[in-house]
Design an enzyme around this catalytic site. Structure first.
Site, PDB file in Angstrom:
ATOM      1  CB  SER A  45       7.727   4.901  -2.853  1.00  0.00           C
ATOM      2  OG  SER A  45       8.256   4.100  -2.049  1.00  0.00           O
ATOM      3  CD  GLU A  46       9.496   1.947  -6.623  1.00  0.00           C
ATOM      4  OE1 GLU A  46      11.266   1.237  -6.947  1.00  0.00           O
ATOM      5  OE2 GLU A  46       9.877   2.790  -6.146  1.00  0.00           O
ATOM      6  CG  ASN A  47       6.582   1.287  -0.368  1.00  0.00           C
ATOM      7  OD1 ASN A  47       7.003   2.489  -0.952  1.00  0.00           O
ATOM      8  ND2 ASN A  47       5.926   1.702   0.950  1.00  0.00           N
ATOM      9  N   GLY A  48       3.690   1.811  -2.222  1.00  0.00           N
ATOM     10  CA  GLY A  48       2.553   2.160  -2.335  1.00  0.00           C
ATOM     11  C   GLY A  48       2.055   3.155  -1.286  1.00  0.00           C
ATOM     12  CB  SER A  87       2.113   1.359  -6.127  1.00  0.00           C
ATOM     13  OG  SER A  87       3.063   2.050  -7.084  1.00  0.00           O
TER      14      SER A  87
END
Length: 217
Positions: A45-48, A87
């Site tokens: 996920s892009e938020n890490g 990320s």
């Protein structure tokens, strides 16, 4: 015809053992609930987050453990957390094998519009542009038509584009289609849906080659 869960179950068949997968907001996030038991995949996920599991049961949510859409998630053993810079390095470095995104429109040459409707407030594009620019295998999950009953599979997108010529496959509530240089090639039809039903609501060029099988799960 499929509901959102049915679309997610069909999408789960596109997963392969050892894949690193990014799931977009909306229908794609449901795919984490239906990973075949015979394979192991890592959801990013892009938020890490790397190593997302299925959604938590009611009462088991942890408000600090979320995906990029701010939904609460679970994590699998070995999961890791990191900053968004790392990320996006994973994404831009092409370390994600498969990206599954929602969309408002897809054109017959694989353009995707999934972030903005002019005149309506949006929070921003998020990681969508990075994902479509970097991923080599993009599958779109969406309803075949919009709320007005108009096709979302078009000759040319009408909304602002997120990416150009990047979508490889589409799974809708009616069909599975491959994006080819000649248009949308119909691969499968949803249970109870005929080829004629799909023709009626596909504005873009629809390629029908032989008998079209019904989806299996």
């Amino acid at each position: 015809m499929l509901d959102k869960i049915g679309i997610a179950k069909r999408l789960a068949k596109e997963l392969k053992d050892g894949y690193y997968v990014n799931l977009g907001i909306g229908i794609p996030t449901l795919v984490a609930n239906y990973v075949p038991k015979s394979i192991a995949v890592e959801f990013q996920s892009e938020n890490g987050v790397l190593g997302m599991g299925p959604f938590p049961f009611e009462g088991d949510e942890d408000a600090d453990v979320i995906n990029a859409g701010k939904q609460t998630i679970t994590t699998l053993p070995g999961a890791s957390f990191f900053d968004s810079a790392l990320s996006f390095s994973m994404i831009r470095g092409k370390h994600v094998n498969l990206t599954i995104l929602g969309a408002m429109e897809v054109s017959e040459n694989g353009d995707i519009a999934n972030w903005k409707i002019p005149g309506k407030m949006v929070k921003g594009m998020g990681g969508a542009m990075d994902l479509v620019a970097s991923a080599e295998n993009i599958i779109v999950a969406m309803m075949h038509t919009n709320k007005a009953g108009d096709s979302k599979l078009l000759k040319n997108c009408l909304l602002p584009l997120t990416g150009v010529g990047c979508v490889k496959k589409i799974v809708t509530n009616l069909a599975v289609l491959e994006v080819t240089r000649l248009g949308f090639k119909l691969l499968e039809r949803a249970p109870g849906v005929s080829v004629e039903d799909i023709k009626k609501v596909t504005e873009g060029t629809l390629i029908i080659d032989g008998e079209i099988p019904e989806m299996s799960f």
